[in-house]
Write a protein that holds these residues in place. Structure first.
Motif, PDB file in Angstrom:
ATOM      1  N   GLY A   1       0.796  -1.225   0.000  1.00  0.00           N
ATOM      2  CA  GLY A   1       0.000   0.000   0.000  1.00  0.00           C
ATOM      3  C   GLY A   1       0.824   1.268   0.000  1.00  0.00           C
ATOM      4  N   GLU A   2       2.081   1.165   0.438  1.00  0.00           N
ATOM      5  CA  GLU A   2       2.931   2.350   0.501  1.00  0.00           C
ATOM      6  C   GLU A   2       3.757   2.553  -0.764  1.00  0.00           C
ATOM      7  OE1 GLU A   2       2.889   4.731   2.951  1.00  0.00           O
ATOM      8  OE2 GLU A   2       1.088   3.569   3.422  1.00  0.00           O
ATOM      9  N   ALA A   3       3.490   1.785  -1.797  1.00  0.00           N
ATOM     10  CA  ALA A   3       4.191   1.981  -3.067  1.00  0.00           C
ATOM     11  C   ALA A   3       3.959   3.407  -3.564  1.00  0.00           C
ATOM     12  CB  ALA A   3       3.705   0.976  -4.097  1.00  0.00           C
ATOM     13  N   ALA A   4       4.987   3.989  -4.180  1.00  0.00           N
ATOM     14  CA  ALA A   4       4.950   5.404  -4.551  1.00  0.00           C
ATOM     15  C   ALA A   4       3.828   5.746  -5.513  1.00  0.00           C
ATOM     16  CB  ALA A   4       6.294   5.804  -5.158  1.00  0.00           C
ATOM     17  N   TYR A   5       3.402   4.774  -6.327  1.00  0.00           N
ATOM     18  CA  TYR A   5       2.355   5.083  -7.296  1.00  0.00           C
ATOM     19  C   TYR A   5       0.988   5.304  -6.654  1.00  0.00           C
ATOM     20  CZ  TYR A   5       1.757  -0.033  -7.035  1.00  0.00           C
ATOM     21  OH  TYR A   5       1.595  -1.325  -6.597  1.00  0.00           O
ATOM     22  N   ASN A   6       0.872   5.070  -5.364  1.00  0.00           N
ATOM     23  CA  ASN A   6      -0.382   5.355  -4.665  1.00  0.00           C
ATOM     24  C   ASN A   6      -0.379   6.732  -4.011  1.00  0.00           C
ATOM     25  OD1 ASN A   6      -1.671   2.907  -5.257  1.00  0.00           O
ATOM     26  ND2 ASN A   6      -0.578   1.874  -3.596  1.00  0.00           N
ATOM     27  N   ASP A   7       0.708   7.481  -4.184  1.00  0.00           N
ATOM     28  CA  ASP A   7       0.804   8.825  -3.613  1.00  0.00           C
ATOM     29  C   ASP A   7       0.281   9.856  -4.606  1.00  0.00           C
ATOM     30  OD1 ASP A   7       2.063   7.659  -1.440  1.00  0.00           O
ATOM     31  OD2 ASP A   7       4.090   8.075  -2.203  1.00  0.00           O
ATOM     32  N   VAL A   8      -0.170  10.996  -4.083  1.00  0.00           N
ATOM     33  CA  VAL A   8      -0.564  12.127  -4.927  1.00  0.00           C
ATOM     34  C   VAL A   8       0.131  13.380  -4.414  1.00  0.00           C
ATOM     35  CG1 VAL A   8      -2.817  11.124  -5.488  1.00  0.00           C
ATOM     36  CG2 VAL A   8      -2.609  12.663  -3.525  1.00  0.00           C
ATOM     37  N   ALA A   9       0.187  14.389  -5.260  1.00  0.00           N
ATOM     38  CA  ALA A   9       0.822  15.647  -4.862  1.00  0.00           C
ATOM     39  C   ALA A   9       0.008  16.317  -3.751  1.00  0.00           C
ATOM     40  CB  ALA A   9       0.924  16.577  -6.067  1.00  0.00           C
ATOM     41  N   PRO A  10       0.665  16.874  -2.753  1.00  0.00           N
ATOM     42  CA  PRO A  10      -0.040  17.507  -1.623  1.00  0.00           C
ATOM     43  C   PRO A  10      -0.501  18.922  -1.953  1.00  0.00           C
ATOM     44  CG  PRO A  10       2.313  17.607  -1.242  1.00  0.00           C
ATOM     45  CD  PRO A  10       2.140  16.851  -2.539  1.00  0.00           C
ATOM     46  N   TRP A  11      -1.669  19.031  -2.543  1.00  0.00           N
ATOM     47  CA  TRP A  11      -2.207  20.336  -2.926  1.00  0.00           C
ATOM     48  C   TRP A  11      -2.804  21.082  -1.739  1.00  0.00           C
ATOM     49  CZ3 TRP A  11      -5.471  19.562  -8.040  1.00  0.00           C
ATOM     50  CH2 TRP A  11      -4.605  19.165  -9.068  1.00  0.00           C
ATOM     51  N   ARG A  12      -2.915  22.416  -1.882  1.00  0.00           N
ATOM     52  CA  ARG A  12      -3.672  23.237  -0.931  1.00  0.00           C
ATOM     53  C   ARG A  12      -5.092  23.368  -1.510  1.00  0.00           C
ATOM     54  NH1 ARG A  12       1.491  25.557  -0.870  1.00  0.00           N
ATOM     55  NH2 ARG A  12       0.974  26.991  -2.575  1.00  0.00           N
ATOM     56  N   TYR A  13      -5.917  22.408  -1.187  1.00  0.00           N
ATOM     57  CA  TYR A  13      -7.199  22.253  -1.884  1.00  0.00           C
ATOM     58  C   TYR A  13      -8.143  23.430  -1.714  1.00  0.00           C
ATOM     59  CZ  TYR A  13      -5.690  17.532  -2.845  1.00  0.00           C
ATOM     60  OH  TYR A  13      -4.974  16.459  -3.313  1.00  0.00           O
ATOM     61  N   ILE A  14      -8.219  23.985  -0.525  1.00  0.00           N
ATOM     62  CA  ILE A  14      -9.222  25.038  -0.328  1.00  0.00           C
ATOM     63  C   ILE A  14      -8.857  26.334  -1.045  1.00  0.00           C
ATOM     64  CG2 ILE A  14     -10.103  24.088   1.827  1.00  0.00           C
ATOM     65  CD1 ILE A  14      -8.525  26.237   3.317  1.00  0.00           C
ATOM     66  N   GLU A  15      -7.670  26.404  -1.637  1.00  0.00           N
ATOM     67  CA  GLU A  15      -7.319  27.563  -2.450  1.00  0.00           C
ATOM     68  C   GLU A  15      -7.749  27.383  -3.907  1.00  0.00           C
ATOM     69  OE1 GLU A  15      -3.207  28.585  -2.025  1.00  0.00           O
ATOM     70  OE2 GLU A  15      -3.226  28.329   0.148  1.00  0.00           O
TER      71      GLU A  15
END
Length: 203
Positions: free
Chosen positions: A125-139
């Motif tokens: 589950g910790e494979a890198a392809y399961n990660d996404v960029a950490p956006w500032r969503y409420i902006e």
């Protein structure tokens, strides 16, 4: 996931909620070209509310533009979009169309730091392809032209309750980022994970 008020439609992407598949009259009466592939009947769905979902894979990114289509088709009703942040990142530009067309949805973005269902079903589950960029969503809404939207970020149940009260009273679009734990899941999703892990061990 379902609409919060009698005048609401709701959409969800990558749901792990339990339910039963059914062809409800409100959906089956639609013309075939716009009829959803699946309708998930949830315990909190009530008469006058429609909940649609695309199940399993091949549909990540579907929910945000699908919610736009729902809002365009029924501008007199309140569309509620519930989507994971990974899916949202693929088609987030459609938020700008809500503003351009004067539509006022309530958007919940579930931020669990990655593709949760893939984390649960993968061997690692910790494979890198399961990660996404950490956006500032409420902006994002303001960046995409939704200048008057109410934008909130919550990380506790109490904060979510308060945000939903504000959303109910709002006369503009609403965008709520809901931050959860990395592996917080429904019972159904956890059962799927257990089944997949058993397959991996047996192979």
């Amino acid at each position: 996931m379902a609409s919060m008020t009698p005048e609401t439609r709701s959409m969800q992407s990558r749901s792990t909620a339990a339910g039963r598949v059914s062809s409800r009259p409100a959906i089956s009466s639609l013309p075939k070209p716009v009829r959803p592939q699946w309708v998930l009947v949830l315990p909190i769905c009530r008469p006058g509310r429609v909940s649609t979902i695309r199940t399993l894979w091949g549909s990540i990114g579907w929910a945000t533009p699908a919610a736009l289509g729902t809002a365009v088709a029924a501008p007199d009703r309140r569309t509620v979009l519930v989507t994971g942040e990974g899916s949202h990142q693929m088609t987030v530009q459609e938020l700008g169309q809500f503003a351009r067309l004067g539509l006022k949805p309530i958007v919940f973005v579930l931020n669990n730091d990655g593709y949760l269902i893939e984390r649960l079903l993968a061997r690692d589950g910790e494979a890198a392809y399961n990660d996404v960029a950490p956006w500032r969503y409420i902006e994002l809404p303001h960046a995409l032209g939704c200048d008057d939207w109410l934008c909130l970020r919550v990380s506790t149940c109490g904060e979510l309750d308060e945000a939903m009260l504000q959303a109910r009273a709002a006369t503009t679009g609403v965008y709520i980022e809901v931050v959860t734990g990395r592996y917080v899941s429904s019972d159904l999703a956890l059962k799927l994970q257990t089944a997949m892990q058993a397959i991996y061990k047996a192979s």
